[in-house]
Scaffold this active site. Structure first.
Site, PDB file in Angstrom:
ATOM      1  N   CYS A  45      43.174 112.070  64.963  1.00  0.00           N
ATOM      2  CA  CYS A  45      42.135 111.491  65.821  1.00  0.00           C
ATOM      3  C   CYS A  45      41.366 110.339  65.177  1.00  0.00           C
ATOM      4  O   CYS A  45      41.346 109.230  65.702  1.00  0.00           O
ATOM      5  CB  CYS A  45      41.155 112.581  66.254  1.00  0.00           C
ATOM      6  SG  CYS A  45      41.841 113.737  67.450  1.00  0.00           S
ATOM      7  N   ILE A  46      40.711 110.597  64.066  1.00  0.00           N
ATOM      8  CA  ILE A  46      39.769 109.616  63.519  1.00  0.00           C
ATOM      9  C   ILE A  46      40.438 108.304  63.121  1.00  0.00           C
ATOM     10  O   ILE A  46      39.883 107.235  63.368  1.00  0.00           O
ATOM     11  CB  ILE A  46      38.981 110.232  62.337  1.00  0.00           C
ATOM     12  CG1 ILE A  46      38.174 111.442  62.835  1.00  0.00           C
ATOM     13  CG2 ILE A  46      38.028 109.212  61.740  1.00  0.00           C
ATOM     14  CD1 ILE A  46      37.441 112.175  61.744  1.00  0.00           C
TER      15      ILE A  46
END
Length: 448
Positions: free
Chosen positions: A279-280
């Site tokens: 995600c990040i």
């Protein structure tokens, strides 16, 4: 919420309330498998679907392929009689609710790759029937649910909001986090219409402590990106501070620790060798791509991405400098041990791990590289680093560690004998401050 107006919605609502609605989780990875687990534990019949027959075979046999979800958990799910797994797309028509948990990676040009979402939507469409609820959970850009998934599902003539129901609820899975498991995290829900929102809230209300309705699927998609961009930007900030403070002789970890004592207005983030996870490192680029469609600049987000993306190269240079200063040796022909291959501590998840980039950079400079990771016995194939697949973790052996010119701590797993590592290796470059946090220090320790 209001009483369902559509007869299909009313029937589905009743099945959800009775917990007889069959929930199909599509994609049984780090997000999908924990999600399937909580629905089984809350009494729903669950069908797990994955295109990987190896995963299906393992789960059917009661085996797990995710470290923090043990085989005993899978065995307990199977024992309920409410959990089935399949790789047969023809069975998706059996489900009342279909939850999509598939990857949303980036292309080589750092643009959204909707391949898996599109393929999943098309697979669902092939067996779609009136009364089904489809919820996308994969991280994506605002508009995906309405602009990508909905048209595919409606191709056969069924209409969202009356015949079928479509929503978005972002996954908030944090692998290995025992304090915030899937069943304890509130779910944000946005949908295409009131009926879909009511049904989605009813479904998630049955398994999580709190649901947070928002005005649209696009808003829910934006919530997910905002959460991860917040982390990415703040991690970039402390990574830049690390680079600023280092030549001043100031310990950034000490600075952040002291600043954390302020009871308001400060939240600690910690520097590292680069971002990892699904995600990040990825979500910020989803928003920058979508923003270009609206001719909006995302300078702040893009700068954070540049800083974080550059961190593997920065820590490799710190290693090269330390090796030169302390041993008069360059990276060429040096033997380097990397401690950690997972992207975060105490998990076996290698997605976007900075270790992969660090191995590549070190080998480009002529170093011979091994790694040790108690959670990752073998590097799995990835799209960006297929040439690293199959490499195996070397055993923990302090006698053999003494033969390396340097070791670099990339992942700060708990339970590692950092003092033993320091005693064995002539040079240890620590990108996580793991050694000192474990009470280990020495003249051969360098922070990076």
């Amino acid at each position: 919420m209001h009483a369902p107006a559509s007869p299909h919605a009313a029937a589905l609502s009743a099945r959800i309330a009775a917990r007889t609605a069959t929930v199909c989780v599509i994609g049984l990875g780090y997000v999908g498998l924990p999600l399937a687990r909580i629905f089984v534990e809350r009494g729903f019949p669950v069908l797990g679907f994955d295109t990987d027959p190896g995963k299906v075979e393992a789960l059917a046999a009661g085996r797990s392929y995710i470290h923090h979800i043990g085989g005993e958990v899978i065995g307990a799910m199977n024992a309920t009689g409410r959990f089935a797994v399949t790789a047969d797309p023809g069975r998706l028509g059996e489900a009342d609710a279909l939850l999509i948990c598939v990857p949303t990676p980036l292309t080589r040009h750092r643009e959204p790759d909707m391949t898996y979402v599109v393929a999943t939507a098309e697979t669902i469409a092939a067996t779609l029937r009136p009364g089904q609820l489809v919820i996308l959970e994969s991280s994506t850009y605002p508009g995906t649910t309405a602009e990508v998934v909905k048209p595919i599902l409606e191709r056969g003539g069924l209409r969202s909001g009356t015949d079928i129901f479509l929503a978005y609820s972002p996954e908030r899975e944090d692998p290995g986090n025992i304090d915030h498991s899937t069943s304890r995290i509130p779910k944000v829900v946005g949908a295409e219409g009131e009926e879909a929102l009511s049904l989605s809230l009813a479904l998630y209300d049955a398994v999580v402590p709190r649901t947070v309705p928002v005005s649209s699927a696009a808003t829910a998609e934006a919530v997910k990106l905002t959460e991860n961009i917040f982390r990415a930007v703040n991690i970039a900030l402390v990574n830049e501070l690390k680079q600023i403070y280092a030549p001043m002789g100031i310990d950034v970890w000490e600075v952040i620790s002291a600043a954390s004592t302020k009871p308001f207005g400060f939240m600690p983030f910690w520097p590292g060798p680069g971002l990892g996870g699904h995600c990040i490192p990825i979500d910020p680029f989803y928003l920058t791509w979508k923003a270009r469609e609206h001719e909006v600049a995302t300078r702040f987000i893009e700068l954070a991405g540049e800083i974080n993306t550059a961190m593997p190269r920065w820590v490799v240079q710190k290693l090269a400098d330390a090796l030169n200063d302390r041993a008069g040796k360059g990276l060429k022909a040096a033997r380097i041990l990397l401690l950690g291959a997972a992207y975060k501590k105490n998990v076996d998840d290698m997605r976007e791990s900075p270790t992969l980039k660090i191995i590549e950079l070190l080998e480009e400079r002529g170093a011979a590289v091994d790694y040790h990771d108690p959670y990752v016995p073998e590097i799995r194939r990835s799209r960006e680093y297929p040439h690293l697949a199959g490499r195996r973790s070397v055993p923990w052996n302090t006698a053999s560690f003494a033969l390396y010119d340097a070791a670099m701590v990339v992942t700060d797993h708990d339970g590692v004998d950092y003092a033993g590592l320091l005693a064995a290796c002539p040079l240890v470059v620590d990108t996580r401050n793991a050694c000192r946090r474990a009470g280990a220090s020495g003249p051969n320790l360098v922070l990076a």
